[in-house]
Design an enzyme around this catalytic site. Structure first.
Site, PDB file in Angstrom:
ATOM      1  N   GLU A 328      19.365  22.104 -16.641  1.00  0.00           N
ATOM      2  CA  GLU A 328      19.935  23.007 -15.825  1.00  0.00           C
ATOM      3  C   GLU A 328      21.711  23.029 -16.489  1.00  0.00           C
ATOM      4  OE1 GLU A 328      17.149  24.947 -12.517  1.00  0.00           O
ATOM      5  OE2 GLU A 328      18.280  23.340 -11.606  1.00  0.00           O
TER       6      GLU A 328
HETATM    7  C1  ACM Z   1      14.897  20.768 -11.890  1.00  0.00           C
HETATM    8  O1  ACM Z   1      14.177  21.064 -11.113  1.00  0.00           O
HETATM    9  N1  ACM Z   1      16.201  20.787 -12.401  1.00  0.00           N
HETATM   10  C2  ACM Z   1      15.619  19.062 -12.604  1.00  0.00           C
END
Ligand code: ACM
Length: 687
Positions: A328
């Site tokens: 992310e």
């Molecule tokens: C995650 O849940 N961003 C690894």
């Protein structure tokens, strides 16, 4: 007086209700072959006879397993004494040269290594005159001791172990639990008790998510501003980290540290803003979600920093694998930074994915230099990364399959996100390698196993156990037991037993429930609140933060926090209604049980309203309690109609659906898990 008596009878009835339900739904009369074992062993051969346990019980160990097994056997003996109340006379578990002196003879040739793919197999034979546990390594023997303890049974003559032969080994070598100590810090005691729980169900990897936007949780001597400025004082000293690793190793559990980079990194920049891709200053993040602060991957000083950082951490954490996160990264700081854009042009780096790949490769070089193998989330799977990295798949099974097809070893976490409050069943049936997996035999070997992920936006040290347990025991079974062990009813039956036994390890998933209800009622009678919260669950998925904005400072002591995932009372009621309706509403015993429940809920609201009056924190669920009461009343009406075969018209249904639909709306971020079952009764009555 009359009311108390009435409620007392209802409570007795509800206990009888569940015992009866167990009989009806599991055919308990004949003992299932799986006994109370979780995870189910690879091979179980039942035999005739019982080994009777008494205070003279002894254990002997032969071979050269080392101290770890002696410690493990002593822990087991204490738990056995705790369960049975026996004052065992056996003073010391001693090395046994000749074998054959103990009631439980443990034969184990050598000490195992706490690493990926180590031998965890064991054989356990219980005969009426003695028990033998054989294992190639002490870790296998520790796994066998947990199975042994799960075999403890009772009959009219007392405690015994049923005669049996078990041959067991895990299906997958990587069976983990991630605990996110970044978003909410978890003190050492929380980690230790969860390590005990993990060992009880044969999990072998503790993945510590140590750094997040909201906190940097480990002492760093090279760059002390990391933990000093990035943690609000909530971090593990290096001595504590060593203590955790040693405690885990004593249970045959690896500890994998995760340092999530380049994104999810705000807390690092509080002390070292010059490493970020945008100028500071930075402060510890309080809100949840994907944030912008990201390491600047174009600066040489970034890699000098990580070289020194990972050199220190590589010495602190002995496992061969080190997790760098990588998830992310939204790339916003990279897009906005002209120097980074210039760098990308100069080096022909096409986009942010390629830039992150450049970063990962530089980090990989550093990890390799310090003897570590790299693990990361899906996002690190880029075409030019070498195949010796391990991919942890969170975004979907497809990504996992693709990585394995390209020769990357992978761990599955998609489907094991226990923070999302899904029912146990959904995690249990989530198989990394289902029969219809498109992978070839060779590619299947790349699937190392999986990890349950306890992300901690909405858990505190007080509630975290209730999100991890007992559901993680079912995930542990999925990763240890053969793939064809998939009987959901039997899983729930055993889960109930395992959950109860996990408490002896100090886990608080059951114990804290009445405590939290007590606090919520302001120390009044908890029974009316319990009647309601027993059928509530926190809202699922990522809905909680949408319904009410939370930060890391928000209280985690409300009804939604006391409510448990996969609420058993609600699940059992739904099943009862389903069975009753499947039978065409003919079974009067089932009808009686449903009616008793509905009466309880219908009458409960008046009592709860009194409690709420003296405890304003409960006001947020008052209307939900009223709605459940209203629904229970129309459920009773429907039940009567079904039993007497009298149908009703559309207008009748329409009126009742207004009430039912109102009850479906979450209150205080909780939802009532019996409304759909009541709706089924009402719709059946209308037909
Ligand atoms: C995650 O849940 N961003 C690894």
């Amino acid at each position: 007086m009359h009311k108390i008596t009435h409620r007392f009878i209802l409570r007795i009835n509800s206990i009888a209700f569940f015992i009866l339900l167990l009989f009806l739904t599991t055919g308990w009369a004949a003992e299932p072959a799986t006994l109370n074992l979780m995870p189910v062993p690879k091979k179980i051969i039942p035999a005739q006879g019982k080994f009777r346990l008494n205070e003279l019980f002894t254990i002997s160990i032969s071979g050269k397993p080392g101290q770890r097994l002696y410690k493990g056997a002593n822990r087991m003996l204490k738990r056995l004494a705790g369960r049975t109340g026996f004052f065992f006379t056996h003073g010391h578990i001693t090395p046994d040269q000749n074998t054959g002196t103990g009631d439980l003879q443990i034969v184990c040739q050598q000490k195992g290594k706490v690493d990926l793919g180590g031998d965890e197999s064991y054989q356990l034979t219980v005969l009426s005159d003695g028990i033998k546990l054989t294992a190639g390594t002490d870790i296998g023997a520790l796994r066998g001791l947990e199975t042994f303890l799960q075999l403890l049974s009772v009959d009219d003559n007392g405690y015994y172990f049923p005669a049996i032969k078990i041959e067991d080994e895990p299906r997958f070598p990587w069976r983990g639990l991630l605990i996110d100590v970044g978003r909410h810090f978890m003190p050492v005691g929380v980690i230790k008790r969860n390590l005990d729980g993990m060992a009880a169900v044969k999990l072998n990897v503790l993945h510590l998510h140590l750094t997040e936007d909201q906190g940097f949780r480990v002492e760093c001597k090279t760059f002390p501003k990391l933990h000093e400025l990035g943690s609000d004082g909530f971090y593990y000293t290096q001595a504590q980290i060593r203590e955790i690793i040693s405690y885990a190793a004593d249970r045959g559990i690896r500890v994998i540290p995760e340092f999530d980079i380049p994104g999810h990194a705000t807390s690092w920049f509080v002390g070292y803003p010059e490493l970020a891709s945008a100028p500071g200053p930075y402060s510890i993040e309080r809100g949840w979600g994907v944030k912008n602060p990201t390491f600047n991957p174009t600066l040489e000083k970034t890699y000098e920093f990580f070289d020194a950082f990972f050199k220190e951490m590589a010495q602190l954490f002995p496992d061969e694998y080190m997790h760098i996160g990588g998830d992310e990264n939204n790339g916003k700081q990279w897009d906005a930074n002209p120097q980074i854009q210039q760098f990308m042009k100069q080096h022909n780096i096409a986009d942010n994915h390629a830039l992150q790949s450049y970063f990962n490769k530089r980090i990989l070089k550093i990890l390799t230099k310090y003897g570590k193998k790299m693990v990361g989330w899906d996002e690190i799977f880029q075409p030019d990364m070498p195949v010796n990295i391990v991919i942890q798949s969170w975004r979907g099974k497809k990504a996992m399959v693709k990585a394995a097809q390209k020769g990357y070893r992978t761990i599955l976490s998609n489907g094991y996100y226990i923070d999302l409050i899904q029912p146990t069943k959904s995690h249990y049936l989530n198989d990394p390698l289902p029969p219809d997996s498109p992978l070839t035999d060779k590619e299947r070997k790349f699937i190392l196993g999986g990890e349950a992920t306890m992300w901690s936006e909405f858990v505190s040290p007080e509630t975290v156990d209730s999100r991890i347990w007992p559901r993680t025991a079912a995930i542990a079974e999925r990763l240890w037991s053969p793939g064809n062990v998939r009987d959901v009813q039997d899983m729930y039956r055993r889960l109930n037993v395992v959950s109860f036994h996990l408490e002896e390890l100090g886990l608080l998933h059951e114990k804290n429930y009445p405590m939290m209800l007590r606090r919520l009622t302001n120390n009044q009678d908890i029974e009316p609140l319990k009647n309601l919260v027993d059928v509530l669950e926190p809202v699922k998925g990522y809905k909680r933060n949408q319904l009410r904005r939370h930060t890391s400072l928000s209280p985690l002591t409300r009804v939604v926090d006391a409510a448990r995932p996969d609420a058993a009372v609600a699940r059992n009621f739904r099943q009862l209604v389903a069975e009753y309706l499947k039978d065409g509403g003919k079974n009067s015993k089932q009808e009686k049980m449903i009616r008793e429940r509905l009466v309880l809920w219908q009458e409960n609201h008046a009592d709860l309203r009194e409690i709420i009056h003296n405890s304003p924190v409960l006001q947020e669920i008052e209307s939900l309690s009223q709605d459940l009461s209203d629904c229970a009343l129309i459920g009773l009406e429907a039940l009567k109609l079904i039993a007497t075969h009298r149908g009703k018209n559309r207008a009748w249904l329409k009126e009742r659906m207004i009430i039912i639909n109102r009850a479906k709306v979450p209150r205080g971020e909780t939802e009532c898990m019996v409304i759909l079952a009541i709706e089924k009764l009402v719709k059946t009555a209308a037909n």
